[in-house]
Design a protein around this motif. Structure first.
Motif, PDB file in Angstrom:
ATOM      1  N   ALA A 289      20.434   6.573  -0.761  1.00  6.47           N
ATOM      2  CA  ALA A 289      21.442   6.815   0.275  1.00  6.47           C
ATOM      3  C   ALA A 289      22.775   6.164  -0.053  1.00  6.47           C
ATOM      4  O   ALA A 289      23.802   6.533   0.510  1.00  6.47           O
ATOM      5  N   HIS A 290      22.733   5.190  -0.973  1.00  5.65           N
ATOM      6  CA  HIS A 290      23.948   4.456  -1.292  1.00  5.65           C
ATOM      7  C   HIS A 290      24.134   4.376  -2.804  1.00  5.65           C
ATOM      8  O   HIS A 290      23.352   3.760  -3.504  1.00  5.65           O
ATOM      9  N   ARG A 291      25.160   5.064  -3.251  1.00  5.37           N
ATOM     10  CA  ARG A 291      25.666   5.106  -4.614  1.00  5.37           C
ATOM     11  C   ARG A 291      24.902   6.061  -5.529  1.00  5.37           C
ATOM     12  O   ARG A 291      24.660   7.201  -5.144  1.00  5.37           O
ATOM     13  N   GLU A 292      24.465   5.640  -6.723  1.00  3.92           N
ATOM     14  CA  GLU A 292      24.163   6.568  -7.805  1.00  3.92           C
ATOM     15  C   GLU A 292      22.715   7.048  -7.849  1.00  3.92           C
ATOM     16  O   GLU A 292      21.780   6.226  -7.742  1.00  3.92           O
ATOM     17  N   PRO A 293      22.504   8.356  -8.036  1.00  4.33           N
ATOM     18  CA  PRO A 293      21.147   8.840  -8.311  1.00  4.33           C
ATOM     19  C   PRO A 293      20.625   8.250  -9.617  1.00  4.33           C
ATOM     20  O   PRO A 293      21.403   7.872 -10.501  1.00  4.33           O
ATOM     21  N   VAL A 294      19.315   8.171  -9.735  1.00  4.26           N
ATOM     22  CA  VAL A 294      18.680   7.692 -10.968  1.00  4.26           C
ATOM     23  C   VAL A 294      18.055   8.885 -11.663  1.00  4.26           C
ATOM     24  O   VAL A 294      17.108   9.486 -11.147  1.00  4.26           O
ATOM     25  N   ILE A 295      18.595   9.231 -12.798  1.00  2.00           N
ATOM     26  CA  ILE A 295      18.128  10.399 -13.541  1.00  2.00           C
ATOM     27  C   ILE A 295      17.294   9.990 -14.755  1.00  2.00           C
ATOM     28  O   ILE A 295      16.324  10.655 -15.118  1.00  2.00           O
ATOM     29  N   LYS A 296      17.634   8.881 -15.365  1.00  2.00           N
ATOM     30  CA  LYS A 296      16.960   8.432 -16.585  1.00  2.00           C
ATOM     31  C   LYS A 296      15.825   7.468 -16.242  1.00  2.00           C
ATOM     32  O   LYS A 296      16.037   6.446 -15.592  1.00  2.00           O
ATOM     33  N   GLU A 297      14.622   7.798 -16.671  1.00  4.55           N
ATOM     34  CA  GLU A 297      13.430   6.966 -16.500  1.00  4.55           C
ATOM     35  C   GLU A 297      13.299   6.408 -15.081  1.00  4.55           C
ATOM     36  O   GLU A 297      13.225   5.189 -14.873  1.00  4.55           O
ATOM     37  N   PRO A 298      13.247   7.274 -14.077  1.00  2.71           N
ATOM     38  CA  PRO A 298      13.189   6.791 -12.692  1.00  2.71           C
ATOM     39  C   PRO A 298      11.914   6.024 -12.361  1.00  2.71           C
ATOM     40  O   PRO A 298      11.952   5.054 -11.599  1.00  2.71           O
ATOM     41  N   ARG A 299      10.787   6.441 -12.912  1.00  2.00           N
ATOM     42  CA  ARG A 299       9.539   5.736 -12.614  1.00  2.00           C
ATOM     43  C   ARG A 299       9.584   4.310 -13.160  1.00  2.00           C
ATOM     44  O   ARG A 299       9.152   3.359 -12.476  1.00  2.00           O
ATOM     45  N   THR A 300      10.108   4.158 -14.357  1.00  2.00           N
ATOM     46  CA  THR A 300      10.241   2.817 -14.927  1.00  2.00           C
ATOM     47  C   THR A 300      11.136   1.951 -14.054  1.00  2.00           C
ATOM     48  O   THR A 300      10.850   0.779 -13.806  1.00  2.00           O
ATOM     49  N   ALA A 301      12.223   2.551 -13.560  1.00  5.91           N
ATOM     50  CA  ALA A 301      13.154   1.807 -12.693  1.00  5.91           C
ATOM     51  C   ALA A 301      12.469   1.357 -11.413  1.00  5.91           C
ATOM     52  O   ALA A 301      12.651   0.210 -10.962  1.00  5.91           O
ATOM     53  N   VAL A 302      11.670   2.227 -10.816  1.00  6.79           N
ATOM     54  CA  VAL A 302      10.981   1.887  -9.567  1.00  6.79           C
ATOM     55  C   VAL A 302       9.932   0.799  -9.811  1.00  6.79           C
ATOM     56  O   VAL A 302       9.848  -0.187  -9.065  1.00  6.79           O
ATOM     57  N   GLU A 303       9.130   0.965 -10.842  1.00  9.63           N
ATOM     58  CA  GLU A 303       8.103  -0.031 -11.131  1.00  9.63           C
ATOM     59  C   GLU A 303       8.724  -1.394 -11.410  1.00  9.63           C
ATOM     60  O   GLU A 303       8.224  -2.428 -10.942  1.00  9.63           O
ATOM     61  N   ARG A 304       9.834  -1.404 -12.146  1.00 11.60           N
ATOM     62  CA  ARG A 304      10.517  -2.655 -12.447  1.00 11.60           C
ATOM     63  C   ARG A 304      11.090  -3.290 -11.181  1.00 11.60           C
ATOM     64  O   ARG A 304      11.013  -4.501 -10.985  1.00 11.60           O
ATOM     65  N   ALA A 305      11.652  -2.451 -10.312  1.00 12.96           N
ATOM     66  CA  ALA A 305      12.212  -2.961  -9.049  1.00 12.96           C
ATOM     67  C   ALA A 305      11.120  -3.565  -8.172  1.00 12.96           C
ATOM     68  O   ALA A 305      11.313  -4.626  -7.563  1.00 12.96           O
TER      69      ALA A 305
ATOM     70  N   ARG B  27       0.836  -1.205   0.000  1.00  9.77           N
ATOM     71  CA  ARG B  27       0.000   0.000   0.000  1.00  9.77           C
ATOM     72  C   ARG B  27       0.870   1.254   0.000  1.00  9.77           C
ATOM     73  O   ARG B  27       0.564   2.236  -0.693  1.00  9.77           O
ATOM     74  N   SER B  28       1.951   1.236   0.770  1.00  6.50           N
ATOM     75  CA  SER B  28       2.848   2.389   0.814  1.00  6.50           C
ATOM     76  C   SER B  28       3.514   2.632  -0.535  1.00  6.50           C
ATOM     77  O   SER B  28       3.644   3.777  -0.966  1.00  6.50           O
ATOM     78  N   THR B  29       3.946   1.572  -1.203  1.00  6.45           N
ATOM     79  CA  THR B  29       4.606   1.758  -2.503  1.00  6.45           C
ATOM     80  C   THR B  29       3.630   2.294  -3.548  1.00  6.45           C
ATOM     81  O   THR B  29       4.023   3.059  -4.429  1.00  6.45           O
ATOM     82  N   LYS B  30       2.366   1.926  -3.436  1.00  2.21           N
ATOM     83  CA  LYS B  30       1.371   2.478  -4.357  1.00  2.21           C
ATOM     84  C   LYS B  30       1.194   3.974  -4.125  1.00  2.21           C
ATOM     85  O   LYS B  30       1.027   4.746  -5.083  1.00  2.21           O
ATOM     86  N   THR B  31       1.236   4.396  -2.867  1.00  2.00           N
ATOM     87  CA  THR B  31       1.174   5.822  -2.570  1.00  2.00           C
ATOM     88  C   THR B  31       2.395   6.534  -3.131  1.00  2.00           C
ATOM     89  O   THR B  31       2.292   7.621  -3.712  1.00  2.00           O
ATOM     90  N   LEU B  32       3.564   5.934  -2.966  1.00  4.55           N
ATOM     91  CA  LEU B  32       4.810   6.514  -3.505  1.00  4.55           C
ATOM     92  C   LEU B  32       4.689   6.743  -5.005  1.00  4.55           C
ATOM     93  O   LEU B  32       5.130   7.780  -5.528  1.00  4.55           O
ATOM     94  N   LEU B  33       4.105   5.796  -5.709  1.00  6.94           N
ATOM     95  CA  LEU B  33       4.008   5.896  -7.168  1.00  6.94           C
ATOM     96  C   LEU B  33       3.045   6.990  -7.628  1.00  6.94           C
ATOM     97  O   LEU B  33       3.024   7.335  -8.805  1.00  6.94           O
ATOM     98  N   ARG B  34       2.275   7.545  -6.717  1.00  7.31           N
ATOM     99  CA  ARG B  34       1.395   8.666  -7.088  1.00  7.31           C
ATOM    100  C   ARG B  34       2.169   9.977  -7.190  1.00  7.31           C
ATOM    101  O   ARG B  34       1.679  10.951  -7.763  1.00  7.31           O
ATOM    102  N   TRP B  35       3.366  10.029  -6.607  1.00  4.23           N
ATOM    103  CA  TRP B  35       4.206  11.213  -6.720  1.00  4.23           C
ATOM    104  C   TRP B  35       4.804  11.295  -8.117  1.00  4.23           C
ATOM    105  O   TRP B  35       5.245  10.279  -8.673  1.00  4.23           O
ATOM    106  N   ASN B  36       4.848  12.483  -8.679  1.00  2.00           N
ATOM    107  CA  ASN B  36       5.386  12.666 -10.030  1.00  2.00           C
ATOM    108  C   ASN B  36       6.876  12.980  -9.976  1.00  2.00           C
ATOM    109  O   ASN B  36       7.317  14.072 -10.338  1.00  2.00           O
ATOM    110  N   PHE B  37       7.663  12.007  -9.522  1.00  5.58           N
ATOM    111  CA  PHE B  37       9.097  12.243  -9.398  1.00  5.58           C
ATOM    112  C   PHE B  37       9.796  12.091 -10.748  1.00  5.58           C
ATOM    113  O   PHE B  37       9.418  11.272 -11.585  1.00  5.58           O
ATOM    114  N   GLU B  38      10.824  12.894 -10.940  1.00  4.21           N
ATOM    115  CA  GLU B  38      11.592  12.901 -12.182  1.00  4.21           C
ATOM    116  C   GLU B  38      13.023  12.432 -11.979  1.00  4.21           C
ATOM    117  O   GLU B  38      13.780  12.320 -12.942  1.00  4.21           O
ATOM    118  N   ARG B  39      13.387  12.165 -10.741  1.00  7.61           N
ATOM    119  CA  ARG B  39      14.719  11.640 -10.416  1.00  7.61           C
ATOM    120  C   ARG B  39      14.648  11.016  -9.029  1.00  7.61           C
ATOM    121  O   ARG B  39      13.740  11.323  -8.254  1.00  7.61           O
TER     122      ARG B  39
END
Length: 228
Positions: A202-218, A186-198
């Motif tokens: 806390a550990h290693r590389e920021p995600v700049i390219k297609e972050p929503r796709t990366a999160v959904e895939r993860a 339920r929490s992750t579904k709420t997270l996905l309602r945010w229109n994040f672009e990056r």
């Protein structure tokens, strides 16, 4: 320490943090509000030069640790900014020995600028942040993000022990902290309602390219997106 300007109002400071021969880094994210005040997300072994760099970016106003797992540098962070409100999840004071204020009660100054979501169903009480003006999602241990050119022992560890074959995703260690799968979903579904672009992790590389796709895939890789 290395410094990366992600947007006009977001800076990431990366500090070495070696475990098992791998530098996982500790990223400290600076989120600047419209009035110039700065939220310092995560703590690190700040030097005088680091503190000066933070003050140059804006006026430090709050210190944050967003998961019970991030007590490693709590004393360093508090010593560097002893007069700032220090916000952290319930239970952090016991884990760190530092008195903190609970993240469940957010500063009114953040209204319209920073949203915070508690990830229910995990024992580490992780909270994720959304900086609205920059459309930046900031997480602690929810996601790890290693660069594609990671090689050798580090690559083997991340892919086969942490179980992140794509080098980005929810580690097996974080999955072990989940004690209520439905609440976490339920929490992750709420997270996905945010229109994040990056995404800043806390550990290693920021995600700049297609972050929503990366999160959904993860989430799908870990079995948390079956009902979406």
């Amino acid at each position: 320490m290395t410094r990366r300007q992600i947007t006009d109002d977001v800076v990431v400071m990366s500090f070495p943090w070696r475990v098992l021969g791998i530098d996982f880094e500790r990223n400290v994210t600076l989120l600047r509000l419209s009035d110039g005040r700065v939220v310092i997300h995560s703590t690190a072994p700040f030097t005088a030069e680091d503190i000066a760099a933070i003050r140059h970016f804006g006026e430090p106003a709050w210190l944050i640790d967003a998961t019970l797992m991030h007590d490693t540098f709590a004393k360093h962070g508090h010593a560097a900014f002893p007069d700032l409100p220090y916000l952290a999840p319930n239970g952090f004071t016991k884990a760190s020995g530092i008195t903190t204020e609970q993240l469940d009660s957010l500063p009114s100054d953040w209204q319209g600028e920073i949203d915070v979501l508690k990830l229910d169903g995990n024992r580490m009480n992780e909270h994720v942040f959304f900086h609205r003006r920059s459309a930046t999602l900031v997480v602690a241990d929810l996601f790890f993000s290693f660069p594609s050119d990671t090689r050798g022992w580090a690559r083997f560890f991340v892919r086969h022990i942490t179980r992140l074959p794509r080098l980005f995703g929810i580690s097996v260690f974080f999955r072990l902290t989940i004690n209520d799968r439905r609440a976490f979903e339920r929490s992750t579904k709420t997270l996905l309602r945010w229109n994040f672009e990056r995404i800043v992790v806390a550990h290693r590389e920021p995600v700049i390219k297609e972050p929503r796709t990366a999160v959904e895939r993860a989430l799908r890789d870990s079995g948390f997106l079956s009902d979406v």
